[in-house]
Design an enzyme around this catalytic site. Structure first.
Site, PDB file in Angstrom:
ATOM      1  N   ASP A  73       0.826  -1.218   0.000  1.00 45.91           N
ATOM      2  CA  ASP A  73       0.000   0.000   0.000  1.00 45.91           C
ATOM      3  C   ASP A  73       0.857   1.263   0.000  1.00 45.91           C
ATOM      4  O   ASP A  73       2.016   1.257   0.416  1.00 45.91           O
ATOM      5  CB  ASP A  73      -0.872   0.039   1.263  1.00 45.91           C
ATOM      6  CG  ASP A  73      -2.001  -0.967   1.250  1.00 45.91           C
ATOM      7  OD1 ASP A  73      -2.003  -1.851   0.377  1.00 45.91           O
ATOM      8  OD2 ASP A  73      -2.871  -0.885   2.131  1.00 45.91           O
ATOM      9  N   ASP A  74       0.234   2.365  -0.443  1.00 51.25           N
ATOM     10  CA  ASP A  74       0.694   3.745  -0.260  1.00 51.25           C
ATOM     11  C   ASP A  74       1.681   4.250  -1.303  1.00 51.25           C
ATOM     12  O   ASP A  74       1.921   5.451  -1.392  1.00 51.25           O
ATOM     13  CB  ASP A  74       1.308   3.970   1.128  1.00 51.25           C
ATOM     14  CG  ASP A  74       0.333   3.749   2.261  1.00 51.25           C
ATOM     15  OD1 ASP A  74      -0.877   3.651   1.987  1.00 51.25           O
ATOM     16  OD2 ASP A  74       0.779   3.664   3.415  1.00 51.25           O
ATOM     17  N   HIS A 132      -5.694   2.766  -4.027  1.00 54.83           N
ATOM     18  CA  HIS A 132      -5.671   3.058  -2.589  1.00 54.83           C
ATOM     19  C   HIS A 132      -6.071   4.525  -2.376  1.00 54.83           C
ATOM     20  O   HIS A 132      -5.630   5.158  -1.422  1.00 54.83           O
ATOM     21  CB  HIS A 132      -4.278   2.775  -2.029  1.00 54.83           C
ATOM     22  CG  HIS A 132      -4.214   2.613  -0.541  1.00 54.83           C
ATOM     23  ND1 HIS A 132      -5.126   1.859   0.177  1.00 54.83           N
ATOM     24  CD2 HIS A 132      -3.338   3.095   0.380  1.00 54.83           C
ATOM     25  CE1 HIS A 132      -4.808   1.884   1.457  1.00 54.83           C
ATOM     26  NE2 HIS A 132      -3.736   2.638   1.622  1.00 54.83           N
ATOM     27  N   HIS A 136      -5.294   9.224   0.204  1.00 56.53           N
ATOM     28  CA  HIS A 136      -5.248   8.447   1.438  1.00 56.53           C
ATOM     29  C   HIS A 136      -6.137   9.017   2.548  1.00 56.53           C
ATOM     30  O   HIS A 136      -5.744   9.076   3.717  1.00 56.53           O
ATOM     31  CB  HIS A 136      -3.801   8.336   1.936  1.00 56.53           C
ATOM     32  CG  HIS A 136      -3.536   7.099   2.747  1.00 56.53           C
ATOM     33  ND1 HIS A 136      -3.743   7.049   4.115  1.00 56.53           N
ATOM     34  CD2 HIS A 136      -3.081   5.869   2.392  1.00 56.53           C
ATOM     35  CE1 HIS A 136      -3.417   5.841   4.566  1.00 56.53           C
ATOM     36  NE2 HIS A 136      -3.014   5.102   3.532  1.00 56.53           N
ATOM     37  N   TYR A 173      -6.570   2.936   5.931  1.00 62.62           N
ATOM     38  CA  TYR A 173      -6.895   2.651   7.330  1.00 62.62           C
ATOM     39  C   TYR A 173      -7.980   1.566   7.457  1.00 62.62           C
ATOM     40  O   TYR A 173      -8.605   1.435   8.520  1.00 62.62           O
ATOM     41  CB  TYR A 173      -7.347   3.910   8.071  1.00 62.62           C
ATOM     42  CG  TYR A 173      -6.490   5.123   7.805  1.00 62.62           C
ATOM     43  CD1 TYR A 173      -5.248   5.272   8.418  1.00 62.62           C
ATOM     44  CD2 TYR A 173      -6.920   6.118   6.923  1.00 62.62           C
ATOM     45  CE1 TYR A 173      -4.460   6.391   8.160  1.00 62.62           C
ATOM     46  CE2 TYR A 173      -6.126   7.239   6.666  1.00 62.62           C
ATOM     47  CZ  TYR A 173      -4.897   7.361   7.284  1.00 62.62           C
ATOM     48  OH  TYR A 173      -4.110   8.469   7.011  1.00 62.62           O
ATOM     49  N   HIS A 236       3.736  -2.347   3.039  1.00 63.55           N
ATOM     50  CA  HIS A 236       3.741  -0.973   2.530  1.00 63.55           C
ATOM     51  C   HIS A 236       5.073  -0.691   1.849  1.00 63.55           C
ATOM     52  O   HIS A 236       6.127  -0.794   2.492  1.00 63.55           O
ATOM     53  CB  HIS A 236       3.510   0.019   3.669  1.00 63.55           C
ATOM     54  CG  HIS A 236       2.200  -0.175   4.371  1.00 63.55           C
ATOM     55  ND1 HIS A 236       1.997  -1.179   5.305  1.00 63.55           N
ATOM     56  CD2 HIS A 236       1.024   0.501   4.277  1.00 63.55           C
ATOM     57  CE1 HIS A 236       0.746  -1.128   5.747  1.00 63.55           C
ATOM     58  NE2 HIS A 236       0.138  -0.117   5.145  1.00 63.55           N
TER      59      HIS A 236
END
Length: 323
Positions: A73-74, A132, A136, A173, A236
Site C-alpha cells: 500500500d501507499d 488506494h 489516502h 486505514y 507498505h
C-alpha cells in the site's frame, strides 16, 4: 502558506499542506485538492465483471489453495523499484494498492517524477495495479462527494499512465463502513473492496531493530499447509525495511512452505481481464514501459536459512537472523 490540519490547528509550511494530513475543506493549499489532467472518468460504464463480489463488507482472504497474495500500500515511492527487483528475482507477482498523491511525493502522473516509469514497470512485469485512493483519506469520515472524488481522481491519474484504471481497491486505514455509505459507493463505482488476513504491521516496525517483529507477524499469520491454505498479506512499499528486508524474507519463507506468490486477482481465481476498465480521455497515456523502468533488475540473492552465505553458495545473510 498556512493550512488547517486534522487536529483543527492552523499551521504554516509545506509539511502541513500534504495529503492525507491536510483537510480537504480548506482550499487549494491542500495538495489533495489537485485534479489530474484529462477527461473525468466518472461517466465510464462500470458493469460487474466475474464472480468476485463488489462493494459490501469486502474481501479478507484468498480462495485458491496454495497461493499467497503479497500486497503493498501507499506507493509508489523511492523504495518501490527495489521491491520490484526482489519480486522479479523470485519470479513472483504482487499487487500494488496505489495512492496518487500523498506524503508530499507529488502526483504519480507527473512526468517530472520517477513514478510514471515505476507504475508502468509494475504492469509490464505482471503485477496487479489497484487503487488506494487519490490522497489516502478515511473514506468513512468524508462526504460522499469527496469519497467519490478520491476514487475518480485516482482513476484519472492511473488512466493517464496506463490507459485504464482498476476494479480492485483497498480503503486507507481499512475504513469503509456501511453506515457512512462507503460500501454502497464502492459498489456503484464498480470496486472490489480488498482487505487482508495477515497484517505484517511493517509501518510500525520500520527500523533494523524492529523489522523482525513484522517477520514474526508474517510467520504467525501463515497457517496450515499450502495444499489447503491461502493468505492475503498487507505491507507498505513506502518503508525502507519492507523493501530491503521484509519482502525477500516473506518470499523465501512462502516458497519454502510450498506456496506461490501471486496477485490478488489470481488468488481469488479472477481472470486478469476483470481487473481493469478502459479509462478513455487520457491526458497522455501509454501502456509502454520507459527505458528507465525496463532496466534489468538488480541481482537479489535468496536469504540463508542456515547461516551459510556469500558469493560462493549464492545465499545472503542480509535480512536473516545472522545478517
Amino acid at each position: 502558506m498556512q493550512i488547517r490540519t486534522l487536529m483543527g490547528n492552523v499551521e504554516r509550511g509545506p509539511d502541513y499542506c500534504n495529503g492525507p494530513d491536510c483537510l480537504l475543506d480548506y482550499g487549494p493549499g491542500c495538495d489533495a485538492n489537485k485534479i489530474p489532467p484529462g477527461t473525468n472518468t466518472s461517466s465510464i460504464p462500470r458493469p460487474a465483471l466475474g464472480s468476485v463480489p463488489y462493494g459490501g463488507a469486502g474481501i479478507y482472504q484468498c480462495t485458491v489453495p496454495g497461493t499467497i497474495a503479497l500486497t503493498f500500500d501507499d506507493g509508489p515511492y523511492i523504495y518501490t523499484s527495489y521491491i520490484l527487483d526482489v519480486l522479479k528475482s523470485y519470479h513472483a507477482t504482487a499487487t500494488f494498492f496505489i495512492t496518487a498523491i500523498n506524503n508530499g511525493k507529488g502526483e504519480i502522473d507527473d512526468p517530472n517524477t520517477i513514478y510514471p516509469a515505476i507504475v508502468k514497470r509494475m504492469y509490464a512485469e505482471g503485477h496487479q495495479i489497484a487503487s488506494h485512493t487519490w490522497s489516502h483519506q478515511r473514506l468513512s469520515q468524508i462526504t460522499p462527494t469527496q469519497r467519490r472524488a478520491q476514487m475518480v481522481k485516482n482513476e484519472m491519474a492511473l488512466r493517464n499512465l496506463l490507459g485504464f484504471f482498476p476494479t480492485y481497491m483497498r480503503p486507507p486505514y481499512s475504513d469503509c463502513d456501511a453506515d457512512s455509505g462507503c460500501e454502497a459507493d464502492m459498489l456503484s463505482l464498480g470496486y472490489h473492496i480488498t482487505y487482508f488476513d495477515v497484517d505484517t504491521n511493517d509501518y510500525n516496525l520500520d527500523s533494523p531493530n524492529l523489522i523482525q517483529g513484522a517477520k514474526n507477524n508474517f510467520d504467525n499469520g501463515i497457517r496450515g499447509s499450502a495444499s489447503s491454505s491461502e493468505h492475503l498479506v498487507i505491507g507498505h512499499d513506502i518503508h525502507e525495511q519492507t523493501a530491503h528486508n521484509l519482502t525477500q524474507y516473506m518470499l523465501t519463507k512462502l516458497l519454502a512452505a510450498g506456496y506461490k506468490a501471486v496477485t490478488v486477482g489470481h488468488c481469488l481465481g479472477d481472470p486478469q481481464a476483470n481487473w481493469y476498465r478502459n479509462g478513455g480521455g487520457a491526458a497522455n497515456a501509454s501502456p509502454t514501459v520507459s527505458s528507465a523502468a525496463s532496466a534489468s533488475a538488480t541481482a537479489i540473492k535468496p536469504i540463508t536459512t542456515d547461516a551459510t552465505c556469500g558469493s560462493a553458495n549464492g545465499f545472503t545473510c542480509q535480512g536473516s537472523q545472522w545478517g
